[in-house]
Design a protein around this motif. Structure first.
Motif, short mmCIF file in Angstrom:
data_model
loop_
_atom_site.label_atom_id
_atom_site.label_comp_id
_atom_site.label_asym_id
_atom_site.label_seq_id
_atom_site.Cartn_x
_atom_site.Cartn_y
_atom_site.Cartn_z
N LEU A 157 65.54 10.58 23.74
CA LEU A 157 66.99 10.74 23.79
C LEU A 157 67.44 11.42 25.07
CD1 LEU A 157 67.62 11.71 20.07
CD2 LEU A 157 68.42 9.64 21.20
N VAL A 158 66.69 12.41 25.53
CA VAL A 158 67.02 13.07 26.80
C VAL A 158 66.94 12.07 27.95
CG1 VAL A 158 66.26 14.80 28.48
CG2 VAL A 158 66.43 15.40 26.07
N GLU A 159 65.92 11.22 27.93
CA GLU A 159 65.80 10.19 28.97
C GLU A 159 66.98 9.23 28.94
OE1 GLU A 159 61.98 8.47 28.21
OE2 GLU A 159 60.89 10.01 29.34
N GLN A 160 67.46 8.89 27.74
CA GLN A 160 68.63 8.02 27.64
C GLN A 160 69.88 8.71 28.17
OE1 GLN A 160 69.20 5.69 23.93
NE2 GLN A 160 67.16 6.40 23.33
N LEU A 161 70.02 10.00 27.88
CA LEU A 161 71.17 10.74 28.41
C LEU A 161 71.13 10.77 29.94
CD1 LEU A 161 71.25 13.69 25.86
CD2 LEU A 161 73.15 12.13 26.32
N GLN A 162 69.96 10.99 30.49
CA GLN A 162 69.82 11.03 31.95
C GLN A 162 70.09 9.66 32.56
OE1 GLN A 162 65.85 12.66 32.19
NE2 GLN A 162 66.59 14.77 32.30
N ALA A 163 69.71 8.61 31.86
CA ALA A 163 69.94 7.25 32.36
C ALA A 163 71.35 6.75 32.07
CB ALA A 163 68.92 6.29 31.74
N ARG A 164 72.15 7.59 31.38
CA ARG A 164 73.55 7.28 31.04
C ARG A 164 73.66 6.06 30.13
NH1 ARG A 164 76.96 8.38 36.68
NH2 ARG A 164 76.00 10.40 37.18
N THR A 165 72.68 5.89 29.24
CA THR A 165 72.73 4.76 28.32
C THR A 165 73.16 5.18 26.91
OG1 THR A 165 70.35 5.01 27.86
CG2 THR A 165 71.00 3.43 29.58
N VAL A 166 73.36 6.48 26.69
CA VAL A 166 73.95 6.95 25.44
C VAL A 166 75.47 6.80 25.58
CG1 VAL A 166 74.32 8.91 23.90
CG2 VAL A 166 72.08 8.56 24.97
N SER A 167 76.09 6.12 24.64
CA SER A 167 77.54 5.91 24.69
C SER A 167 78.23 6.96 23.83
CB SER A 167 77.89 4.50 24.18
OG SER A 167 79.29 4.32 24.17
N ARG A 168 79.13 7.74 24.46
CA ARG A 168 79.87 8.79 23.75
C ARG A 168 81.36 8.58 23.99
NH1 ARG A 168 76.98 13.69 26.53
NH2 ARG A 168 76.74 12.09 28.12
N GLU A 169 82.08 8.42 22.92
CA GLU A 169 83.51 8.12 23.01
C GLU A 169 84.28 9.17 22.21
OE1 GLU A 169 85.07 3.84 23.26
OE2 GLU A 169 85.50 4.44 21.21
N TYR A 170 85.39 9.63 22.78
CA TYR A 170 86.16 10.73 22.20
C TYR A 170 87.62 10.33 22.05
CZ TYR A 170 82.25 13.80 23.54
OH TYR A 170 81.01 14.38 23.69
N ASP A 171 88.27 10.86 21.00
CA ASP A 171 89.71 10.81 20.87
C ASP A 171 90.27 12.15 21.32
OD1 ASP A 171 90.65 8.30 19.86
OD2 ASP A 171 89.62 8.73 17.98
N ALA A 172 91.39 12.10 22.06
CA ALA A 172 92.03 13.33 22.53
C ALA A 172 93.54 13.14 22.47
CB ALA A 172 91.59 13.66 23.96
N VAL A 173 94.25 14.24 22.28
CA VAL A 173 95.70 14.24 22.39
C VAL A 173 96.06 15.17 23.53
CG1 VAL A 173 97.92 14.66 21.27
CG2 VAL A 173 95.99 13.78 19.93
N CYS A 174 96.72 14.63 24.54
CA CYS A 174 97.02 15.42 25.73
C CYS A 174 98.52 15.61 25.90
CB CYS A 174 96.39 14.81 26.97
SG CYS A 174 96.97 13.16 27.38
N VAL A 175 98.86 16.60 26.68
CA VAL A 175 100.25 16.90 27.00
C VAL A 175 100.69 16.01 28.15
CG1 VAL A 175 101.88 18.68 27.74
CG2 VAL A 175 99.94 19.29 26.26
N GLY A 176 101.82 15.34 27.99
CA GLY A 176 102.32 14.45 29.03
C GLY A 176 102.22 12.99 28.60
N ALA A 177 103.19 12.19 29.00
CA ALA A 177 103.20 10.76 28.68
C ALA A 177 102.44 10.00 29.76
CB ALA A 177 104.63 10.25 28.56
N MET A 178 101.17 9.73 29.51
CA MET A 178 100.31 9.06 30.48
C MET A 178 100.74 7.60 30.63
SD MET A 178 96.13 8.87 30.37
CE MET A 178 95.92 10.65 30.35
#
Length: 319
Positions: A157-178
Motif C-alpha cells: 500500500l505504501v508503494e501504491q501511495l508513492q506511485a500515486r495509484t491510490v485514488s482518494r476523493e473528498y467532498d468539501a464545502v468551501c467559502v465563496g462561489a467557485m
C-alpha cells in the motif's frame, strides 16, 4: 514476537545528493528515520546488496533492499474505542473515521486515538509499524482510511501511495462561489512563520489537487477534490490558497463570512459548524492479496448534509 519485513525501492534521480538515511526516510515512509538508520547500521538495509553508512550519499538509480526483523510495538495501549468498519479481510481493514478522532498518538494526544482502537480491534497489528496505518486524516476530517494488517500489505500500500495509484476523493464545502473546477499544482511545506501550519511555499514538496464543482450556492460551493499527492492539510491549504477556504476550518478558514440577507438558521450553522467541512468519500486501491482493484465509498456525514441543505435552501430563496 517479531515479523520479517522485506521491501525494496529504487532511488529516483531527483534524490541525487541526499544522505542515504534521508533518501530511505522518503522511500520507506512508513518507518521512522531512526529505525531506518539502525537498519542501515546493522546491514539490514543495503544499497545494491552492499552495506553502507547513514551519511553516505546516493546518486540515483541505486536499489535499496530492506530485510529486517520487526519486533511487536508495545509502546501503545489497546483501547476499546468504537470503529466503523467498512471492510475487513486478512490483509486490509477499511474504516470510516468520525470527526474528533486523532489518528496517531502525539504530544497532546497520548492515547484515545485510532491507533489505540486498532490495537484493541486487531491485537496482531502490534507487529506492524504504526499498527498498519499507511495514510492519515486530520482529527476533524471524516471518512475512509485503509489500514494494512500485515507487513506485506503495508509495503504494497505504501508503494501504491508513492506511485500515486491510490485514488482518494473528498467532498468539501468551501467559502465563496467557485466558478469552475481545475487542478492546482503548488508545493506545500511548513509555514515560514507559524510552524503549526502548512503553506504553499517554493521550498515545499510537490502537491497536486484536482477539484470540480458539485453544486454552487450564493456564497459557498460544494466541491469534490481528488488527490494525486498526500501532503499534510493538502486540500485545506490548496483551497485556502485559491481563496476558497473550507467552512469551519479553524486554521486556514480566515474571518467568518455570512451571506448577506441569509436567514438566521443558516447564519447559526455557519457560526457554529464545529470542524472543517471535509469528508473522504471514496477510496480505491489494488488489493495486496487478490491483486484486484477495489473501491469503497462513504456517504456524507449528517453535519455536512445539514450544512448543504441550508445552503441549498438559501440559494433557492434568495434567487
Amino acid at each position: 514476537m517479531s515479523q520479517t519485513l522485506e521491501a525494496q525501492q529504487r532511488v529516483p534521480d531527483a534524490m541525487a545528493g541526499l544522505r542515504l538515511d534521508q533518501a530511505a526516510a522518503e522511500l520507506f515512509a512508513d518507518h521512522s528515520r531512526e529505525r531506518l538508520k539502525a537498519w542501515i547500521k546493522s546491514g539490514e538495509l543495503t544499497v545494491d546488496g552492499n552495506p553502507a553508512r547513514p551519511k553516505d550519499k546516493v546518486y540515483g538509480g541505486e536499489q535499496l533492499q530492506l530485510a529486517a526483523e520487526v519486533e511487536d510495538d508495545t509502546r501503545f495501549e489497546p483501547q476499546e474505542i468504537p470503529l466503523a468498519v467498512v471492510h475487513e479481510d486478512d490483509e486490509v481493514l477499511v474504516i470510516d473515521k468520525p470527526a474528533g478522532l486523532v489518528v496517531h498518538p502525539a504530544a497532546g494526544n497520548p492515547d484515545g486515538t485510532l491507533l489505540n482502537a486498532l490495537l484493541h480491534h486487531c491485537p496482531s497489528l502490534a507487529g506492524v509499524p504504526r499498527a498498519g496505518i499507511v495514510h492519515r486524516l486530520d482529527k476533524d476530517t471524516t471518512g475512509l482510511m485503509v489500514v494494512a494488517k500485515t507487513l506485506a500489505a503495508q509495503t504494497a500500500l505504501v508503494e501504491q501511495l508513492q506511485a500515486r495509484t491510490v485514488s482518494r476523493e473528498y467532498d468539501a464545502v468551501c467559502v465563496g462561489a467557485m466558478t469552475a473546477g481545475g487542478t492546482l499544482e503548488a508545493p506545500i511545506g511548513r509555514h515560514p512563520k507559524d510552524r503549526k501550519r502548512q503553506a504553499v511555499t517554493a521550498s515545499g514538496k510537490p502537491a497536486v489537487t484536482h477539484y470540480r464543482v458539485v453544486e454552487r450556492f450564493r456564497a459557498h460551493t460544494h466541491v469534490r477534490c481528488r488527490l494525486e499527492t498526500g501532503r499534510t492539510h493538502q486540500i485545506r491549504v490548496h483551497l485556502a490558497h485559491l481563496r476558497y477556504p473550507l467552512v469551519g476550518d479553524p486554521v486556514y478558514g480566515g474571518r467568518l463570512k455570512l451571506p448577506p440577507g441569509a436567514a438566521e438558521p443558516l447564519k447559526e450553522i455557519l457560526r457554529e459548524f464545529p470542524r472543517q467541512a471535509l469528508h473522504a468519500r471514496r477510496l480505491a486501491f489494488v488489493h495486496p492479496g487478490s491483486g484486484e482493484r477495489v473501491t469503497f465509498r462513504s456517504p456524507l456525514p449528517d453535519d455536512m448534509l445539514m450544512l448543504i441543505d441550508y445552503l441549498r435552501e438559501d440559494h433557492a430563496t434568495m434567487r
